[in-house]
Motif scaffolding. Structure first.
Motif, PDB file in Angstrom:
ATOM      1  N   CYS A  92      64.432  32.384  46.207  1.00 38.07           N
ATOM      2  CA  CYS A  92      63.259  31.495  46.234  1.00 38.07           C
ATOM      3  C   CYS A  92      62.019  32.232  46.734  1.00 38.07           C
ATOM      4  O   CYS A  92      60.926  32.079  46.176  1.00 38.07           O
ATOM      5  CB  CYS A  92      63.542  30.271  47.099  1.00 38.07           C
ATOM      6  SG  CYS A  92      64.682  29.107  46.348  1.00 38.07           S
ATOM      7  N   MET A  93      62.183  33.045  47.775  1.00 35.41           N
ATOM      8  CA  MET A  93      61.037  33.813  48.290  1.00 35.41           C
ATOM      9  C   MET A  93      60.530  34.796  47.236  1.00 35.41           C
ATOM     10  O   MET A  93      59.327  34.982  47.073  1.00 35.41           O
ATOM     11  CB  MET A  93      61.428  34.549  49.574  1.00 35.41           C
ATOM     12  CG  MET A  93      61.570  33.628  50.770  1.00 35.41           C
ATOM     13  SD  MET A  93      61.748  34.471  52.359  1.00 35.41           S
ATOM     14  CE  MET A  93      63.156  35.503  52.103  1.00 35.41           C
ATOM     15  N   MET A  94      61.456  35.397  46.509  1.00 35.48           N
ATOM     16  CA  MET A  94      61.050  36.333  45.454  1.00 35.48           C
ATOM     17  C   MET A  94      60.304  35.610  44.338  1.00 35.48           C
ATOM     18  O   MET A  94      59.317  36.126  43.804  1.00 35.48           O
ATOM     19  CB  MET A  94      62.268  37.070  44.906  1.00 35.48           C
ATOM     20  CG  MET A  94      62.850  38.073  45.889  1.00 35.48           C
ATOM     21  SD  MET A  94      64.324  38.895  45.286  1.00 35.48           S
ATOM     22  CE  MET A  94      63.610  39.962  44.053  1.00 35.48           C
ATOM     23  N   LEU A  95      60.753  34.410  43.989  1.00 35.30           N
ATOM     24  CA  LEU A  95      60.067  33.626  42.957  1.00 35.30           C
ATOM     25  C   LEU A  95      58.652  33.260  43.399  1.00 35.30           C
ATOM     26  O   LEU A  95      57.712  33.342  42.609  1.00 35.30           O
ATOM     27  CB  LEU A  95      60.871  32.369  42.620  1.00 35.30           C
ATOM     28  CG  LEU A  95      62.146  32.595  41.812  1.00 35.30           C
ATOM     29  CD1 LEU A  95      62.926  31.286  41.687  1.00 35.30           C
ATOM     30  CD2 LEU A  95      61.816  33.165  40.454  1.00 35.30           C
ATOM     31  N   VAL A 117      52.778  34.198  43.011  1.00 38.09           N
ATOM     32  CA  VAL A 117      51.500  34.543  43.638  1.00 38.09           C
ATOM     33  C   VAL A 117      50.931  35.818  43.014  1.00 38.09           C
ATOM     34  O   VAL A 117      49.737  35.888  42.682  1.00 38.09           O
ATOM     35  CB  VAL A 117      51.671  34.700  45.175  1.00 38.09           C
ATOM     36  CG1 VAL A 117      50.436  35.308  45.808  1.00 38.09           C
ATOM     37  CG2 VAL A 117      51.998  33.358  45.800  1.00 38.09           C
ATOM     38  N   GLU A 118      51.762  36.822  42.826  1.00 37.99           N
ATOM     39  CA  GLU A 118      51.306  38.073  42.214  1.00 37.99           C
ATOM     40  C   GLU A 118      50.879  37.840  40.767  1.00 37.99           C
ATOM     41  O   GLU A 118      49.902  38.422  40.296  1.00 37.99           O
ATOM     42  CB  GLU A 118      52.405  39.139  42.277  1.00 37.99           C
ATOM     43  CG  GLU A 118      52.599  39.707  43.647  1.00 37.99           C
ATOM     44  CD  GLU A 118      51.377  40.439  44.166  1.00 37.99           C
ATOM     45  OE1 GLU A 118      50.749  41.185  43.408  1.00 37.99           O
ATOM     46  OE2 GLU A 118      51.041  40.238  45.348  1.00 37.99           O
ATOM     47  N   GLY A 119      51.595  37.002  40.068  1.00 38.63           N
ATOM     48  CA  GLY A 119      51.236  36.675  38.676  1.00 38.63           C
ATOM     49  C   GLY A 119      49.867  36.030  38.592  1.00 38.63           C
ATOM     50  O   GLY A 119      49.067  36.348  37.702  1.00 38.63           O
ATOM     51  N   ARG A 120      49.580  35.127  39.508  1.00 40.47           N
ATOM     52  CA  ARG A 120      48.259  34.484  39.537  1.00 40.47           C
ATOM     53  C   ARG A 120      47.173  35.509  39.825  1.00 40.47           C
ATOM     54  O   ARG A 120      46.103  35.489  39.229  1.00 40.47           O
ATOM     55  CB  ARG A 120      48.224  33.382  40.598  1.00 40.47           C
ATOM     56  CG  ARG A 120      49.173  32.218  40.366  1.00 40.47           C
ATOM     57  CD  ARG A 120      48.635  31.206  39.461  1.00 40.47           C
ATOM     58  NE  ARG A 120      47.430  30.631  40.077  1.00 40.47           N
ATOM     59  CZ  ARG A 120      46.682  29.742  39.507  1.00 40.47           C
ATOM     60  NH1 ARG A 120      47.004  29.304  38.320  1.00 40.47           N
ATOM     61  NH2 ARG A 120      45.623  29.277  40.097  1.00 40.47           N
ATOM     62  N   ARG A 177      42.625  38.869  37.758  1.00 37.54           N
ATOM     63  CA  ARG A 177      42.037  40.180  37.488  1.00 37.54           C
ATOM     64  C   ARG A 177      41.840  40.390  35.995  1.00 37.54           C
ATOM     65  O   ARG A 177      40.840  40.959  35.568  1.00 37.54           O
ATOM     66  CB  ARG A 177      42.901  41.286  38.074  1.00 37.54           C
ATOM     67  CG  ARG A 177      42.759  41.392  39.586  1.00 37.54           C
ATOM     68  CD  ARG A 177      43.488  42.587  40.097  1.00 37.54           C
ATOM     69  NE  ARG A 177      44.928  42.348  39.890  1.00 37.54           N
ATOM     70  CZ  ARG A 177      45.889  42.977  40.500  1.00 37.54           C
ATOM     71  NH1 ARG A 177      45.623  43.936  41.344  1.00 37.54           N
ATOM     72  NH2 ARG A 177      47.152  42.684  40.267  1.00 37.54           N
ATOM     73  N   ILE A 178      42.791  39.929  35.200  1.00 33.61           N
ATOM     74  CA  ILE A 178      42.663  40.047  33.741  1.00 33.61           C
ATOM     75  C   ILE A 178      41.456  39.256  33.267  1.00 33.61           C
ATOM     76  O   ILE A 178      40.667  39.727  32.442  1.00 33.61           O
ATOM     77  CB  ILE A 178      43.958  39.578  33.039  1.00 33.61           C
ATOM     78  CG1 ILE A 178      45.070  40.594  33.259  1.00 33.61           C
ATOM     79  CG2 ILE A 178      43.723  39.353  31.546  1.00 33.61           C
ATOM     80  CD1 ILE A 178      46.440  40.136  32.786  1.00 33.61           C
ATOM     81  N   SER A 179      41.283  38.035  33.788  1.00 35.49           N
ATOM     82  CA  SER A 179      40.133  37.209  33.398  1.00 35.49           C
ATOM     83  C   SER A 179      38.822  37.884  33.794  1.00 35.49           C
ATOM     84  O   SER A 179      37.874  37.910  33.010  1.00 35.49           O
ATOM     85  CB  SER A 179      40.218  35.835  34.059  1.00 35.49           C
ATOM     86  OG  SER A 179      41.347  35.138  33.611  1.00 35.49           O
ATOM     87  N   ALA A 180      38.773  38.424  34.998  1.00 33.99           N
ATOM     88  CA  ALA A 180      37.555  39.105  35.455  1.00 33.99           C
ATOM     89  C   ALA A 180      37.268  40.327  34.593  1.00 33.99           C
ATOM     90  O   ALA A 180      36.112  40.575  34.217  1.00 33.99           O
ATOM     91  CB  ALA A 180      37.694  39.506  36.923  1.00 33.99           C
ATOM     92  N   ASN A 181      38.297  41.071  34.255  1.00 35.08           N
ATOM     93  CA  ASN A 181      38.099  42.263  33.425  1.00 35.08           C
ATOM     94  C   ASN A 181      37.683  41.900  32.006  1.00 35.08           C
ATOM     95  O   ASN A 181      36.871  42.600  31.397  1.00 35.08           O
ATOM     96  CB  ASN A 181      39.369  43.116  33.400  1.00 35.08           C
ATOM     97  CG  ASN A 181      39.598  43.848  34.700  1.00 35.08           C
ATOM     98  OD1 ASN A 181      38.669  44.033  35.489  1.00 35.08           O
ATOM     99  ND2 ASN A 181      40.823  44.269  34.934  1.00 35.08           N
TER     100      ASN A 181
END
Length: 107
Positions: free
Chosen positions: A31-34, A39-42, A47-51
């Motif tokens: 669960c912690m890994m998920l 969070v990392e995916g968001r 960053r993708i949107s900003a780029n």
């Protein structure tokens, strides 16, 4: 012999308890890994949107600079022309062509 059966049951019961604790621990880790992956995916998506936005802005700047370059090239061609040379000679130096009449306004 009954002692072995009792101790065997106790061992089995203890093993089940350890298995439950182990499963709960594994579940918590998963669960912690998920949560961490979410969070990392968001963060990566932001960053993708900003780029992407920055890339669009840079593409617009490139288009503007290409248009500006064309204007500069056209100005260079004009500056090298005889028409420009005549215009500057008339305005700055006051030169006139032969048989040309200049009219000046009275002040």
């Amino acid at each position: 012999m009954s002692r072995k059966k009792v101790s065997g049951r106790m061992i089995a019961k203890r093993n089940r308890r350890y298995n439950k604790i182990a499963m709960i621990g594994i579940t918590l880790v998963v669960c912690m890994m998920l949560v961490l992956l979410y969070v990392e995916g968001r963060s990566v998506q932001q960053r993708i949107s900003a780029n992407t936005q920055k890339q669009q802005e840079l593409a617009e700047q490139i288009d503007d600079e290409k248009a500006r370059t064309k204007e500069i090239e056209a100005m260079q061609d004009y500056i090298q022309s005889d028409e420009y040379t005549e215009k500057i000679a008339k305005e700055k130096i006051g030169l006139v062509k032969e048989n040309e009449i200049i009219f000046k306004e009275a002040d």
